[in-house]
Design a protein around this motif. Sequence first.
Motif, mmCIF file in Angstrom:
data_model
loop_
_atom_site.group_PDB
_atom_site.id
_atom_site.type_symbol
_atom_site.label_atom_id
_atom_site.label_comp_id
_atom_site.label_asym_id
_atom_site.label_seq_id
_atom_site.Cartn_x
_atom_site.Cartn_y
_atom_site.Cartn_z
ATOM 1 N N UNK A 130 24.741 32.482 -7.806
ATOM 2 C CA UNK A 130 26.133 32.426 -7.345
ATOM 3 C C UNK A 130 26.957 31.600 -8.329
ATOM 4 N N UNK A 131 26.427 30.438 -8.706
ATOM 5 C CA UNK A 131 27.144 29.549 -9.625
ATOM 6 C C UNK A 131 27.350 30.220 -10.974
ATOM 7 N N UNK A 136 30.856 33.204 -14.770
ATOM 8 C CA UNK A 136 31.103 34.401 -15.596
ATOM 9 C C UNK A 136 32.421 35.062 -15.221
ATOM 10 N N UNK A 137 32.661 35.196 -13.907
ATOM 11 C CA UNK A 137 33.896 35.849 -13.455
ATOM 12 C C UNK A 137 35.118 35.080 -13.944
ATOM 13 N N UNK A 138 35.018 33.760 -13.887
ATOM 14 C CA UNK A 138 36.124 32.877 -14.263
ATOM 15 C C UNK A 138 36.386 32.908 -15.767
ATOM 16 N N UNK A 139 35.308 32.995 -16.529
ATOM 17 C CA UNK A 139 35.422 32.967 -17.995
ATOM 18 C C UNK A 139 35.749 34.335 -18.597
ATOM 19 N N UNK A 140 35.656 35.363 -17.776
ATOM 20 C CA UNK A 140 35.979 36.705 -18.274
ATOM 21 C C UNK A 140 37.213 37.207 -17.536
ATOM 22 N N UNK A 146 40.101 41.690 -11.749
ATOM 23 C CA UNK A 146 39.198 42.596 -11.023
ATOM 24 C C UNK A 146 38.517 43.627 -11.900
ATOM 25 N N UNK A 147 38.650 43.495 -13.212
ATOM 26 C CA UNK A 147 37.934 44.404 -14.124
ATOM 27 C C UNK A 147 37.301 43.652 -15.296
ATOM 28 N N UNK A 148 36.249 44.252 -15.791
ATOM 29 C CA UNK A 148 35.705 43.824 -17.080
ATOM 30 C C UNK A 148 35.255 45.080 -17.804
ATOM 31 N N UNK A 149 35.626 45.211 -19.067
ATOM 32 C CA UNK A 149 35.173 46.358 -19.847
ATOM 33 C C UNK A 149 33.705 46.105 -20.173
ATOM 34 N N UNK A 150 32.821 46.857 -19.525
ATOM 35 C CA UNK A 150 31.391 46.598 -19.703
ATOM 36 C C UNK A 150 30.913 47.096 -21.059
#
Length: 350
Positions: A130-131, A136-140, A146-150
């Motif tokens: 979770x941490x 990761x969500x915060x840094x990307x 709500x998106x990340x280009x995978x």
Amino acid sequence: SMDIPVTQALGPQVGGHAGVLTTEDGSLLIKPALPQELEFYYALRQDPALDDLRSFTPTFLGTLKLEGKVESSDADLTSGAGIEHVDAEGKDMFSSIVLENLSYPFLKPNILDIKLGTVLYDDSASPEKVARMEKTAKETTSLETGVRLTGFQVYDNITGLPVNTPKSYGKSIKAHELGEGIAKFFPVGSPAAASSDSTEAPASSSGLPLESLLPILQTIREEIAEIKQVFSSLELRMVGGSLLIIYEADWKRAEDSIEKYLLGDSEDEEEKDNDKADKEDEEEVAEDDEDEDSEDTDPATTIGPPFVVKLIDFAHTKFVPGQGPDEGVILGLDTVLRLLDARLKEITPP
Ligand code: ADP
Ligand code: MN
């Protein structure tokens, strides 16, 4: 049980874990799946509440048990599957799902995997995970948009080969750079290269000519708006799932495909005629199928759609009755719509 020759790794895999396979002819995809993803696909097959979502997911053909190192005993989950193979000696097996390979109908598929959502962990994640996932969500771009280009692949017009952009790119960019990422996936090819007798080098080494790219982008945008509509009516949590966008990069094929699928006259009479013609085509193909030398069902001879847009990867998707729609995924779909609008605006001639 059914014999399925599994002989190759999925060539154009732009994201995710290794281990996605295709059948010999490339039309089906075999992906190791956790019980939760199997459960989702079974629900999708049966639940009328998911009828509208079904057309925005790959066709699910069943499950397959492969001999593997993973120790699991989810055997009862696979009963009732269309395709099933259980090892007679009862060795350790792991389940795989058999899906339609969405890139199969394309001659040169440009493929983009966009990870949706702001929350990238589910209930089963350890506090450590979770941490890590929150960080990761915060840094990307995930948390903010709500998106990340995978990852994505785009064909080069000069070499004729796909060029891959790995996940490190999508992980490194900031929200304001997402537009550049989308522009890399939807480049405009130089019209100079459109005529085969031209010896002029194209300005951009990849991309469709504008007259093909515009209707494709416009229609992709419309479909994603529909996906958002459908998703907003469902009480789901889709964690780590993706929007997969594929479009034809071969210039001639894209032109023919647009003509066939997007420019058909929308008047009823005409549509009926088209349907009839399509049906006749299918019948012809079916007849030819009996002839082993026939290549009519080969993607090289059948004109597929100019693009597909689907939701994929339901490994951590669950139903949450009474808890409302997945706001993080909806934010992501809104971001994608905004990015496509911006790209359309950027490339539309004044
Ligand atoms: P993972 O859990 O490994 O992320 P995914 O379902 O996201 O698994 O699949 C990984 C990759 O495989 C995707 O990024 C995409 O490139 C490809 N892929 C997955 N499903 C399909 C499909 N039905 N058709 C074509 N390609 C697919
Ligand atoms: Mn994935």
